[in-house]
Design an enzyme around this catalytic site. Sequence first.
Site, PDB file in Angstrom:
ATOM      1  N   ASP A  34     -40.295 -35.741 -18.821  1.00  0.00           N
ATOM      2  CA  ASP A  34     -40.725 -34.418 -19.287  1.00  0.00           C
ATOM      3  C   ASP A  34     -39.989 -33.312 -18.529  1.00  0.00           C
ATOM      4  O   ASP A  34     -39.625 -33.484 -17.365  1.00  0.00           O
ATOM      5  CB  ASP A  34     -42.241 -34.286 -19.082  1.00  0.00           C
ATOM      6  CG  ASP A  34     -42.825 -33.118 -19.858  1.00  0.00           C
ATOM      7  OD1 ASP A  34     -42.131 -32.570 -20.736  1.00  0.00           O
ATOM      8  OD2 ASP A  34     -43.982 -32.758 -19.580  1.00  0.00           O
ATOM      9  N   GLY A  35     -39.792 -32.183 -19.193  1.00  0.00           N
ATOM     10  CA  GLY A  35     -39.259 -30.998 -18.516  1.00  0.00           C
ATOM     11  C   GLY A  35     -37.855 -30.601 -18.939  1.00  0.00           C
ATOM     12  O   GLY A  35     -37.277 -29.680 -18.355  1.00  0.00           O
ATOM     13  N   HIS A  51     -32.006 -31.544 -23.112  1.00  0.00           N
ATOM     14  CA  HIS A  51     -32.072 -32.926 -23.603  1.00  0.00           C
ATOM     15  C   HIS A  51     -30.771 -33.666 -23.299  1.00  0.00           C
ATOM     16  O   HIS A  51     -30.776 -34.853 -22.977  1.00  0.00           O
ATOM     17  CB  HIS A  51     -32.352 -32.953 -25.109  1.00  0.00           C
ATOM     18  CG  HIS A  51     -33.707 -32.407 -25.463  1.00  0.00           C
ATOM     19  ND1 HIS A  51     -34.848 -32.762 -24.787  1.00  0.00           N
ATOM     20  CD2 HIS A  51     -34.106 -31.522 -26.423  1.00  0.00           C
ATOM     21  CE1 HIS A  51     -35.889 -32.128 -25.307  1.00  0.00           C
ATOM     22  NE2 HIS A  51     -35.455 -31.361 -26.293  1.00  0.00           N
ATOM     23  N   LEU A 145     -32.079 -56.325 -16.477  1.00  0.00           N
ATOM     24  CA  LEU A 145     -33.085 -55.293 -16.797  1.00  0.00           C
ATOM     25  C   LEU A 145     -33.275 -55.136 -18.303  1.00  0.00           C
ATOM     26  O   LEU A 145     -32.302 -55.075 -19.053  1.00  0.00           O
ATOM     27  CB  LEU A 145     -32.599 -53.954 -16.211  1.00  0.00           C
ATOM     28  CG  LEU A 145     -33.398 -52.714 -16.606  1.00  0.00           C
ATOM     29  CD1 LEU A 145     -34.710 -52.655 -15.837  1.00  0.00           C
ATOM     30  CD2 LEU A 145     -32.599 -51.439 -16.350  1.00  0.00           C
TER      31      LEU A 145
HETATM   32  C1  FPP Z   1     -39.557 -33.927 -23.027  1.00  0.00           C
HETATM   33  O1  FPP Z   1     -39.099 -32.693 -22.567  1.00  0.00           O
HETATM   34  C2  FPP Z   1     -38.447 -34.700 -23.562  1.00  0.00           C
HETATM   35  C3  FPP Z   1     -38.325 -35.131 -24.850  1.00  0.00           C
HETATM   36  C4  FPP Z   1     -39.338 -34.878 -25.885  1.00  0.00           C
HETATM   37  C5  FPP Z   1     -37.141 -35.850 -25.318  1.00  0.00           C
HETATM   38  C6  FPP Z   1     -36.596 -36.779 -24.312  1.00  0.00           C
HETATM   39  C7  FPP Z   1     -35.388 -37.410 -24.834  1.00  0.00           C
HETATM   40  C8  FPP Z   1     -34.315 -37.671 -24.080  1.00  0.00           C
HETATM   41  C9  FPP Z   1     -34.234 -37.380 -22.632  1.00  0.00           C
HETATM   42  C10 FPP Z   1     -33.143 -38.322 -24.664  1.00  0.00           C
HETATM   43  C11 FPP Z   1     -33.406 -39.610 -25.378  1.00  0.00           C
HETATM   44  C12 FPP Z   1     -32.186 -40.360 -25.368  1.00  0.00           C
HETATM   45  C13 FPP Z   1     -32.044 -41.655 -25.687  1.00  0.00           C
HETATM   46  C14 FPP Z   1     -30.840 -42.331 -25.279  1.00  0.00           C
HETATM   47  C15 FPP Z   1     -33.051 -42.414 -26.436  1.00  0.00           C
HETATM   48  P1  FPP Z   1     -39.617 -31.374 -23.260  1.00  0.00           P
HETATM   49  O2  FPP Z   1     -38.653 -30.976 -24.293  1.00  0.00           O
HETATM   50  O3  FPP Z   1     -41.016 -31.584 -23.742  1.00  0.00           O
HETATM   51  O4  FPP Z   1     -39.587 -30.381 -22.040  1.00  0.00           O
HETATM   52  P2  FPP Z   1     -40.527 -29.131 -21.813  1.00  0.00           P
HETATM   53  O5  FPP Z   1     -41.930 -29.680 -21.645  1.00  0.00           O
HETATM   54  O6  FPP Z   1     -39.995 -28.544 -20.549  1.00  0.00           O
HETATM   55  O7  FPP Z   1     -40.381 -28.240 -23.005  1.00  0.00           O
END
Ligand code: FPP
Length: 255
Positions: A34-35, A51, A145
């Site tokens: 998250d974040g 992201h 893994l």
């Molecule tokens: C949460 O941060 C993150 C997500 C909803 C998406 C996470 C996805 C990735 C890191 C990439 C996935 C990649 C692969 C290879 C599968 P947020 O957007 O909710 O952050 P915020 O709470 O600060 O708005």
Amino acid sequence: MFKKLRNKNRSETETNHSELDLHNIPEHIAIIMDGNGRWAKKRKMPRIKGHYEGMQTIKKITRAANDIGVKYLTLYAFSTENWSRPEQEVNYIMNLPVNFLKTFLPELIEKDVKVETIGFTDDLPASTLKAINHAKEKTAHNQGLKLIFAINYGGRAEIVDSVRRMFDDMQKQGYNSEDITESMMNQYLMTSQYPDPELLIRTSGEQRISNFLIWQISYSEFIFDQKLWPDFDEQELYDCIKIYQKRQRRFGGLL
Ligand code: FPP
């Protein structure tokens, strides 16, 4: 409950896991990444940049987990609720596995990592599904893994789906409701091939589970880490594991 924030200024090469008890590494670590959005906002960048950096963190953490002998790493990449985000953001996230695997699959293969998923992957865009299926095929015989992406995953939807399939089978086989056991339920979950996570980490300081592995984390240790996911790194993972190693796990019993 919170890990203290420290000022750290180090390069990747400075990280070390020498203080870890290598005989007490969690077999299964699950992470709510998250974040990303806040990381980008702090830098006046579009959310998708967060992201993108989050995807780079996945590479670091996969390497680090593999190095210390973690057997299962489950990452919450996209929830069944994330479809409600703006279309442009959803499209960007859906393309990240394609980018990730294009750049990282050779290393995953070389390091004997096996790519797997949980979630309703049939509903993903065709290009996302194709990249994931290709990675699964290429790593199908790897023994190291297990890198498990929870993608289009939701804990409640998983339980409903599992109960439906279990109910159908029970009807066909003439079972009664008293025949239902926890181990039977386990067999119908998307995680049936994995042990429950011993450690659940959520980054960014939020203290919620957000519908992630709600059955499987009943006895997991939780660590709510202050770092935003793009800032999370190898040393932070090792620090979380050190905290885990100091906890006493009682599973409802006494020591
Ligand atoms: C949460 O941060 C993150 C997500 C909803 C998406 C996470 C996805 C990735 C890191 C990439 C996935 C990649 C692969 C290879 C599968 P947020 O957007 O909710 O952050 P915020 O709470 O600060 O708005």
